[in-house]
Design an enzyme around this catalytic site. Structure first.
Site, mmCIF file in Angstrom:
data_model
loop_
_atom_site.group_PDB
_atom_site.id
_atom_site.type_symbol
_atom_site.label_atom_id
_atom_site.label_comp_id
_atom_site.label_asym_id
_atom_site.label_seq_id
_atom_site.Cartn_x
_atom_site.Cartn_y
_atom_site.Cartn_z
ATOM 1 N N ASN A 260 0.935 -1.199 -0.057
ATOM 2 C CA ASN A 260 -0.098 0.024 0.132
ATOM 3 C C ASN A 260 0.812 1.151 -0.045
ATOM 4 O O ASN A 260 1.481 1.336 1.031
ATOM 5 C CB ASN A 260 -0.958 -0.032 1.273
ATOM 6 N N LYS B 35 0.025 4.342 -0.237
ATOM 7 C CA LYS B 35 -0.296 5.580 0.370
ATOM 8 C C LYS B 35 -0.234 6.720 -0.475
ATOM 9 O O LYS B 35 -0.243 6.574 -1.817
ATOM 10 C CB LYS B 35 0.066 5.609 1.780
ATOM 11 N N HIS C 63 -9.463 1.486 4.601
ATOM 12 C CA HIS C 63 -8.095 1.315 5.320
ATOM 13 C C HIS C 63 -8.442 2.385 6.603
ATOM 14 O O HIS C 63 -9.352 3.289 6.653
ATOM 15 C CB HIS C 63 -7.104 2.005 4.613
ATOM 16 N N GLU D 232 -6.948 4.847 7.697
ATOM 17 C CA GLU D 232 -6.669 6.108 7.491
ATOM 18 C C GLU D 232 -7.912 6.920 6.741
ATOM 19 O O GLU D 232 -8.309 7.924 7.131
ATOM 20 C CB GLU D 232 -5.323 6.419 6.531
ATOM 21 N N GLU E 218 -5.440 -4.959 10.111
ATOM 22 C CA GLU E 218 -4.390 -3.913 10.372
ATOM 23 C C GLU E 218 -4.772 -3.526 12.009
ATOM 24 O O GLU E 218 -5.395 -2.445 11.756
ATOM 25 C CB GLU E 218 -4.318 -3.051 9.423
ATOM 26 N N GLY F 214 2.575 1.875 10.861
ATOM 27 C CA GLY F 214 3.582 3.054 10.404
ATOM 28 C C GLY F 214 4.149 3.410 12.161
ATOM 29 O O GLY F 214 5.033 4.452 12.249
ATOM 30 N N SER G 14 3.477 -2.356 10.192
ATOM 31 C CA SER G 14 4.779 -2.556 10.456
ATOM 32 C C SER G 14 5.286 -3.917 9.962
ATOM 33 O O SER G 14 6.182 -4.345 10.625
ATOM 34 C CB SER G 14 5.254 -2.296 11.796
#
Ligand code: 13P
Length: 248
Positions: free
Chosen positions: A10, A12, A95, A97, A167, A173, A213
């Site tokens: 991904n 991003k 996702h 985010e 996730e 991250g 991660s």
């Protein structure tokens, strides 16, 4: 049953079109593996050049988002038909985010999953808990809620095409990977939930990825778990490291 592994990057909001082509070309020789589905999920503007760059390789391309309508006055949005015509086969949906920064609800994500399936795109449906939820002990309840709501009205045959990405938000991250046991526990619970919604055979066919991660150092251990069928990789997918996630 043996599920084919799927490792997706991904990207991003990283890489301009020319940078994306350069990265794709750098990664092509590193991610060769006939036993694994390899996917680059890239910014919308990078889809066309990356599809061109990976032509004739084992790499599939995915979008990072789509809109629920086919066309019309939705300034700035991208339809499933556009994604397909650009040559992508996958699309990330839900996702964390997007859930957080763009306030995407499970009801809305359910529409996205259905739209992707209607248009023959493979949804990579994300779920995962916050650190607070993990500490409160409601991780599995919360993830079950997400999966059940996001798959409302999706048939068993369609569900088999969906890839689920677990996730944990606290691992994204942060360099703080879930242990392989923590990841396996939730991925196994997702499979149990899928067996309840559908049936065991359907649940056994659905691929469940871990993301958060994931990198060259921890991929082999995570991927050795029986219910972890691949990875959704952020930071490490932008580096040659990604080759070692695909070929640990
Ligand atoms: P990182 O691998 O950078 O933690 O990101 C994970 C992720 O969000 C993939 O979708």
């Amino acid at each position: 049953m043996a599920r084919r592994k799927i490792i997706a990057g991904n990207w991003k909001m990283n890489k301009t079109p020319s940078e994306a082509v350069a990265l794709a070309k750098e990664l092509i020789p590193l991610v060769k593996n006939d036993d694994v589905d390899v996917v680059f999920c890239v910014p919308a503007i990078d889809i066309v050049p990356v599809v061109e760059a990976v032509k004739g390789t084992n790499i599939g391309v995915g979008a990072e988002n789509l809109y629920i309508e086919d066309s019309g006055a939705y300034t700035g949005e991208i339809s499933a038909d556009m994604i397909k015509d650009a040559g992508a086969k996958y699309v990330i949906i839900g996702h964390s985010e997007r859930r957080e920064y763009f306030a995407e609800t499970d009801e809305f994500l359910n529409k996205k999953v259905k739209k992707a399936l209607e248009k023959d795109l493979i949804p990579i449906l994300c779920c995962g808990e916050t650190l607070e939820q993990r500490e409160m002990g409601v991780t599995i309840d919360f993830v079950r809620f997400q999966i059940k709501s996001d798959l409302v009205g999706v048939s068993a045959d369609d569900a088999k095409k969906v890839v689920i990405a677990y996730e944990p938000i606290w691992a994204i991250g942060t360099g703080k990977t879930a242990t392989s046991d923590q990841a396996e526990e939730v991925c196994a619970a997702i499979r149990t939930c899928l067996a309840e919604i559908y049936d065991q055979q359907t649940a056994d066919e659905i691929r469940i990825q871990y993301g958060g991660s994931m990198n060259a150092a921890n991929a082999a251990e995570l991927l050795s778990k029986p219910n972890i069928d691949g990875g959704l990789v952020g930071g490490a997918s932008l580096k040659p490291d990604f080759g070692k996630v695909v070929n640990p």
